[in-house]
Design a protein around this motif. Structure first.
Motif, PDB file in Angstrom:
ATOM      1  N   LEU A 188       6.595 -20.814   9.646  1.00 11.21           N
ATOM      2  CA  LEU A 188       6.026 -20.536  10.966  1.00 11.21           C
ATOM      3  C   LEU A 188       7.013 -19.728  11.787  1.00 11.21           C
ATOM      4  CD1 LEU A 188       4.870 -24.190  11.719  1.00 11.21           C
ATOM      5  CD2 LEU A 188       3.352 -22.285  11.085  1.00 11.21           C
TER       6      LEU A 188
ATOM      7  N   ALA B 200      -1.625 -18.588  17.744  1.00 16.63           N
ATOM      8  CA  ALA B 200      -0.791 -19.727  18.152  1.00 16.63           C
ATOM      9  C   ALA B 200      -0.509 -20.663  16.979  1.00 16.63           C
ATOM     10  CB  ALA B 200      -1.467 -20.488  19.285  1.00 16.63           C
ATOM     11  N   ASP B 201      -1.434 -20.745  16.036  1.00 17.09           N
ATOM     12  CA  ASP B 201      -1.257 -21.634  14.886  1.00 17.09           C
ATOM     13  C   ASP B 201      -0.205 -21.131  13.908  1.00 17.09           C
ATOM     14  OD1 ASP B 201      -3.270 -23.269  15.939  1.00 17.09           O
ATOM     15  OD2 ASP B 201      -4.823 -22.106  14.923  1.00 17.09           O
TER      16      ASP B 201
ATOM     17  N   PHE C  69       2.760 -20.377  14.919  1.00 14.07           N
ATOM     18  CA  PHE C  69       4.016 -20.743  15.568  1.00 14.07           C
ATOM     19  C   PHE C  69       4.280 -22.237  15.439  1.00 14.07           C
ATOM     20  CE2 PHE C  69       3.236 -16.702  17.455  1.00 14.07           C
ATOM     21  CZ  PHE C  69       4.467 -16.217  17.863  1.00 14.07           C
TER      22      PHE C  69
ATOM     23  N   ARG D 148      -1.770 -19.535  22.937  1.00 14.30           N
ATOM     24  CA  ARG D 148      -3.231 -19.487  22.807  1.00 14.30           C
ATOM     25  C   ARG D 148      -3.864 -18.994  24.115  1.00 14.30           C
ATOM     26  NH1 ARG D 148      -4.871 -22.052  18.754  1.00 14.30           N
ATOM     27  NH2 ARG D 148      -3.411 -23.784  18.983  1.00 14.30           N
TER      28      ARG D 148
ATOM     29  N   THR E  89      -6.006 -17.705  17.581  1.00 15.39           N
ATOM     30  CA  THR E  89      -5.492 -18.496  16.470  1.00 15.39           C
ATOM     31  C   THR E  89      -4.079 -18.083  16.065  1.00 15.39           C
ATOM     32  OG1 THR E  89      -6.523 -17.078  14.806  1.00 15.39           O
ATOM     33  CG2 THR E  89      -7.828 -18.958  15.595  1.00 15.39           C
TER      34      THR E  89
ATOM     35  N   GLU F 243       5.188 -25.806  16.994  1.00  9.61           N
ATOM     36  CA  GLU F 243       4.628 -26.390  18.219  1.00  9.61           C
ATOM     37  C   GLU F 243       5.400 -25.957  19.461  1.00  9.61           C
ATOM     38  OE1 GLU F 243       1.810 -28.019  20.348  1.00  9.61           O
ATOM     39  OE2 GLU F 243       1.727 -28.230  18.171  1.00  9.61           O
TER      40      GLU F 243
ATOM     41  N   ARG G   3       2.480 -23.593  21.618  1.00 11.91           N
ATOM     42  CA  ARG G   3       1.197 -23.109  21.084  1.00 11.91           C
ATOM     43  C   ARG G   3       0.131 -22.973  22.161  1.00 11.91           C
ATOM     44  NH1 ARG G   3       0.999 -26.809  15.728  1.00 11.91           N
ATOM     45  NH2 ARG G   3       2.410 -25.558  14.454  1.00 11.91           N
ATOM     46  N   ASP G   4       0.059 -23.938  23.073  1.00 11.56           N
ATOM     47  CA  ASP G   4      -0.974 -23.878  24.111  1.00 11.56           C
ATOM     48  C   ASP G   4      -0.810 -22.641  24.977  1.00 11.56           C
ATOM     49  OD1 ASP G   4      -2.116 -26.210  23.163  1.00 11.56           O
ATOM     50  OD2 ASP G   4      -1.140 -27.494  24.664  1.00 11.56           O
TER      51      ASP G   4
END
Length: 142
Positions: free
Chosen positions: A126, A33-34, A36, A56, A31, A38, A52-53
């Motif tokens: 972020l 990644a959330d 940051f 993650r 999580t 996009e 993010r992908d």
């Protein structure tokens, strides 16, 4: 560093930095990644996860290797405003980490310099980027 940082921004950025360390140590790490943007990125040395992908997936892969006990101590956060919706930061990390369940010997893994770019999107701060640079590394970890 550039401009003065309003107290409400300073508090929000401290919370963001601390939440990153908390999620690495206590999870769920994917999580992170959330935290940051996009299109944000996270780098350590020459390695970089962009988006993010990808961030993650980096933490999913780490979790798949098994239990890791870690503590990320963050300190000396310096902040500056670059614009209404952008700030820069520098901090230090002292990291303890070992595979498996605690307790472990109290031997630092490393000390790193952390350079951040923060952006405010939809009223939320972020990471746009987060770059780590090793400064001190335990001899058996190089």
């Amino acid at each position: 560093m550039n401009g003065a940082v309003p107290i409400e921004v300073r508090v929000a950025l401290h919370e963001l930095v601390n939440e990153f360390a908390y999620l690495v140590d206590f999870g769920p790490a994917e999580t992170i990644a959330d935290l940051f943007a996009e299109d944000g990125w996270y780098g350590w040395g020459e390695k970089r996860s962009v988006g993010r992908d990808a961030i993650r997936e980096t933490y999913r892969q780490r979790a798949a290797r098994g239990l890791r006990t870690s503590r990320h101590l963050t300190t000396n956060l310096r902040l500056s405003m670059v614009g209404d919706n952008e700030a820069h930061g520098q901090s230090l990390w002292l990291i303890f980490a070992e595979d498996g369940p605690p307790p472990h010997p109290a031997v630092p893994l490393l000390v790193a310099d952390v350079t951040d770019v923060y952006v405010r999107q939809d009223g939320r701060w972020l990471f746009q980027s987060r770059q780590l640079a090793d400064v001190f590394v335990a001899p058996d970890r190089k």
